[in-house]
Design a protein around this motif. Structure first.
Motif, PDB file in Angstrom:
ATOM      1  N   VAL A 139      27.539 -18.256 -24.668  1.00  0.00           N
ATOM      2  CA  VAL A 139      28.556 -17.215 -24.544  1.00  0.00           C
ATOM      3  C   VAL A 139      29.721 -17.763 -23.730  1.00  0.00           C
ATOM      4  CG1 VAL A 139      27.415 -16.241 -22.493  1.00  0.00           C
ATOM      5  CG2 VAL A 139      28.971 -14.805 -23.831  1.00  0.00           C
ATOM      6  N   LEU A 140      30.926 -17.411 -24.090  1.00  0.00           N
ATOM      7  CA  LEU A 140      32.122 -17.839 -23.365  1.00  0.00           C
ATOM      8  C   LEU A 140      32.679 -16.646 -22.602  1.00  0.00           C
ATOM      9  CD1 LEU A 140      33.805 -20.067 -26.108  1.00  0.00           C
ATOM     10  CD2 LEU A 140      32.329 -20.769 -24.219  1.00  0.00           C
ATOM     11  N   GLY A 141      32.727 -16.775 -21.282  1.00  0.00           N
ATOM     12  CA  GLY A 141      33.175 -15.657 -20.453  1.00  0.00           C
ATOM     13  C   GLY A 141      32.111 -14.588 -20.340  1.00  0.00           C
ATOM     14  N   GLY A 142      30.849 -14.998 -20.324  1.00  0.00           N
ATOM     15  CA  GLY A 142      29.756 -14.042 -20.339  1.00  0.00           C
ATOM     16  C   GLY A 142      29.358 -13.517 -18.973  1.00  0.00           C
ATOM     17  N   ASP A 143      28.429 -12.590 -19.001  1.00  0.00           N
ATOM     18  CA  ASP A 143      27.892 -11.936 -17.812  1.00  0.00           C
ATOM     19  C   ASP A 143      27.238 -12.983 -16.907  1.00  0.00           C
ATOM     20  OD1 ASP A 143      26.436 -10.483 -15.977  1.00  0.00           O
ATOM     21  OD2 ASP A 143      25.741  -9.000 -17.426  1.00  0.00           O
ATOM     22  N   TYR A 144      27.654 -13.050 -15.658  1.00  0.00           N
ATOM     23  CA  TYR A 144      27.141 -14.089 -14.772  1.00  0.00           C
ATOM     24  C   TYR A 144      25.669 -13.887 -14.452  1.00  0.00           C
ATOM     25  CZ  TYR A 144      26.526 -11.756 -10.215  1.00  0.00           C
ATOM     26  OH  TYR A 144      26.075 -11.000  -9.179  1.00  0.00           O
ATOM     27  N   THR A 145      25.114 -12.701 -14.715  1.00  0.00           N
ATOM     28  CA  THR A 145      23.681 -12.514 -14.490  1.00  0.00           C
ATOM     29  C   THR A 145      22.850 -13.244 -15.549  1.00  0.00           C
ATOM     30  OG1 THR A 145      23.651 -10.456 -15.776  1.00  0.00           O
ATOM     31  CG2 THR A 145      24.070 -10.278 -13.406  1.00  0.00           C
ATOM     32  N   ASP A 146      23.496 -13.735 -16.612  1.00  0.00           N
ATOM     33  CA  ASP A 146      22.799 -14.522 -17.620  1.00  0.00           C
ATOM     34  C   ASP A 146      22.916 -16.018 -17.368  1.00  0.00           C
ATOM     35  OD1 ASP A 146      21.892 -12.342 -19.063  1.00  0.00           O
ATOM     36  OD2 ASP A 146      23.684 -12.250 -20.326  1.00  0.00           O
ATOM     37  N   GLN A 147      23.716 -16.398 -16.389  1.00  0.00           N
ATOM     38  CA  GLN A 147      23.874 -17.826 -16.144  1.00  0.00           C
ATOM     39  C   GLN A 147      22.591 -18.386 -15.539  1.00  0.00           C
ATOM     40  OE1 GLN A 147      27.215 -17.844 -13.431  1.00  0.00           O
ATOM     41  NE2 GLN A 147      25.923 -18.109 -11.631  1.00  0.00           N
ATOM     42  N   PRO A 148      22.303 -19.665 -15.778  1.00  0.00           N
ATOM     43  CA  PRO A 148      21.036 -20.219 -15.291  1.00  0.00           C
ATOM     44  C   PRO A 148      21.061 -20.458 -13.786  1.00  0.00           C
ATOM     45  CG  PRO A 148      22.352 -21.948 -16.278  1.00  0.00           C
ATOM     46  CD  PRO A 148      23.096 -20.673 -16.528  1.00  0.00           C
ATOM     47  N   THR A 149      19.913 -20.339 -13.175  1.00  0.00           N
ATOM     48  CA  THR A 149      19.779 -20.837 -11.813  1.00  0.00           C
ATOM     49  C   THR A 149      19.771 -22.365 -11.883  1.00  0.00           C
ATOM     50  OG1 THR A 149      17.377 -20.640 -12.047  1.00  0.00           O
ATOM     51  CG2 THR A 149      18.529 -18.836 -10.937  1.00  0.00           C
ATOM     52  N   VAL A 150      20.167 -23.009 -10.809  1.00  0.00           N
ATOM     53  CA  VAL A 150      20.331 -24.459 -10.826  1.00  0.00           C
ATOM     54  C   VAL A 150      19.612 -25.097  -9.635  1.00  0.00           C
ATOM     55  CG1 VAL A 150      22.524 -24.399 -12.069  1.00  0.00           C
ATOM     56  CG2 VAL A 150      22.529 -24.268  -9.564  1.00  0.00           C
ATOM     57  N   ALA A 151      19.327 -26.380  -9.775  1.00  0.00           N
ATOM     58  CA  ALA A 151      18.690 -27.159  -8.700  1.00  0.00           C
ATOM     59  C   ALA A 151      19.706 -28.153  -8.170  1.00  0.00           C
ATOM     60  CB  ALA A 151      17.450 -27.875  -9.211  1.00  0.00           C
ATOM     61  N   CYS A 152      20.568 -27.709  -7.277  1.00  0.00           N
ATOM     62  CA  CYS A 152      21.634 -28.574  -6.781  1.00  0.00           C
ATOM     63  C   CYS A 152      21.168 -29.545  -5.704  1.00  0.00           C
ATOM     64  CB  CYS A 152      22.817 -27.738  -6.295  1.00  0.00           C
ATOM     65  SG  CYS A 152      23.942 -27.281  -7.649  1.00  0.00           S
ATOM     66  N   THR A 153      19.864 -29.616  -5.465  1.00  0.00           N
ATOM     67  CA  THR A 153      19.363 -30.741  -4.673  1.00  0.00           C
ATOM     68  C   THR A 153      19.497 -32.034  -5.475  1.00  0.00           C
ATOM     69  OG1 THR A 153      17.147 -30.195  -5.494  1.00  0.00           O
ATOM     70  CG2 THR A 153      17.756 -29.369  -3.313  1.00  0.00           C
ATOM     71  N   HIS A 154      19.727 -31.904  -6.786  1.00  0.00           N
ATOM     72  CA  HIS A 154      19.917 -33.055  -7.666  1.00  0.00           C
ATOM     73  C   HIS A 154      21.365 -33.125  -8.165  1.00  0.00           C
ATOM     74  CE1 HIS A 154      15.518 -33.423  -7.858  1.00  0.00           C
ATOM     75  NE2 HIS A 154      15.488 -32.118  -8.060  1.00  0.00           N
ATOM     76  N   LYS A 155      22.322 -32.657  -7.377  1.00  0.00           N
ATOM     77  CA  LYS A 155      23.707 -32.574  -7.836  1.00  0.00           C
ATOM     78  C   LYS A 155      24.336 -33.957  -7.989  1.00  0.00           C
ATOM     79  CE  LYS A 155      25.685 -32.061  -3.171  1.00  0.00           C
ATOM     80  NZ  LYS A 155      26.403 -31.146  -2.252  1.00  0.00           N
ATOM     81  N   VAL A 156      25.306 -34.030  -8.903  1.00  0.00           N
ATOM     82  CA  VAL A 156      26.041 -35.267  -9.176  1.00  0.00           C
ATOM     83  C   VAL A 156      27.527 -34.956  -9.075  1.00  0.00           C
ATOM     84  CG1 VAL A 156      26.559 -37.052 -10.890  1.00  0.00           C
ATOM     85  CG2 VAL A 156      24.235 -36.141 -10.690  1.00  0.00           C
TER      86      VAL A 156
END
Length: 343
Positions: A139-156
């Protein structure tokens, strides 16, 4: 010793000439371009404007500034360092056989220069790429409650050259081969984001991605993948609830790869609001020879010629003919014999 040098030089010359005439060795590694099979961006403040949190002041009005088909990452100063706009991408990994080792994976996003694309404060924008921990819809411009959780301990963090942001994520791409292909999320750095910013990137057709991998050597069957991109997406059961996308970072546990487990398609769910973009066809894979290259054998020819020349220059010296006078003893005997024979 000189004879052995000549034999060695002749052997090198013969082997080098033969190998220069042979074709390249068998494939040991492959490199190819990959296409985007799904793209999304999610907008937090738009949802909160329409559904303000209970007993809290609604956030300030935030215009989109994102043309149709583009992607966006933005930070508007949220106290919890969360992104107000997040982008998610998934790539076609069908050309990578199960059990392969990812040697390199690089993708680049370019800021859209169109006047309708509102990017600001790009100089201080702190963006990172993090692996999602669950599936996400297209989805483009979608509901942010549908966005995935992320593991930013592995951020690049990206390398920025002008308007191009390049991310190198071989370890994350390896997890797509070993486990589920959950794609990649691009968001504001939750550790260093400070000043508000927005970056609007050109969409999937302008995303550049390259992969280099080594197929598993223990495979007994054909390990060649499909080199034409596929637009279909397999939708397995979701790994978790899609509500409440503001959870904290979660570490990814990647089980070891097995040669019987096929590389999974991106774990994403189709959205009725926006169709997923068509997959981009893969370029033909190029192979790297495992045998010594022709340049190696050309160098062997040169070395052999040098050894042969050296053996000729340092060859056995011509035998020295004995002098006509003979030894001193021979001269004395000849003198006495002559004296006795003279009357």
């Amino acid at each position: 010793m000189r004879r052995w040098l000549r034999l060695l030089a002749a052997a090198l010359l013969a082997a080098g000439a033969a190998m220069l005439l042979l074709p390249g060795g068998t494939a040991a590694a492959a490199a190819t371009k990959v296409g985007v099979v799904q793209q999304s961006w999610f907008w937090q403040n738009a949802y909160e404007q329409a559904n303000p949190p209970v007993a809290q002041t609604p956030p300030a009005t935030e215009p989109s500034g994102v043309p149709d088909g583009d992607l966006a990452v933005a930070y508007t100063g949220n106290a919890d360092k969360s992104s107000s706009k997040m982008t998610a991408l998934s790539f076609d990994m069908s050309a990578v056989p199960a059990g392969s080792t990812i040697d390199a994976f690089t993708f680049s996003l370019t800021i859209d220069p169109a006047p309708t694309a509102t990017s600001f404060d790009a100089q201080s924008a702190a963006v990172v790429a993090c692996p999602p921990t669950r599936s996400w819809p297209a989805v483009l411009g979608g509901d942010y409650t549908d966005q995935p959780t992320v593991a930013c301990t592995h951020k690049v963090t990206p390398t920025v050259a002008g308007s191009t942001y390049t991310f190198k994520i071989p370890a994350i791409a390896q997890s797509w081969v070993d486990d589920q292909n959950l794609g990649i999320a691009i968001l504001a750095d939750p550790d260093t984001a400070a000043a508000p910013f927005q970056l609007v990137f050109a969409g999937a057709k302008d995303v550049k991605a390259d992969i280099s991998f080594s197929p598993a050597t223990t495979s007994t069957g054909s390990s060649s993948g499909n080199t034409a991109g596929s637009g279909s997406v397999v939708v397995p059961a979701s790994g978790g609830s899609t509500g409440g996308g503001s959870g904290g970072p979660v570490d990814i546990s990647v089980p070891p790869a097995t040669t019987s487990q096929p590389a999974s398609a991106p774990v994403v769910a189709a959205s009725p609001a926006s169709a997923a973009p068509a997959a981009v066809a893969l370029a033909a894979a190029t192979t790297a020879p495992s045998n010594p290259t022709k340049a190696f054998w050309a160098a062997g020819l040169v070395l052999g010629a040098v050894l042969l020349l050296a053996s000729l220059v340092l060859g056995d010296p011509a035998p020295v003919a004995p002098t006509a006078a003979g030894s001193r003893l021979d001269q004395v005997l000849r003198t006495r014999r002559t004296a006795t024979e003279t009357p």
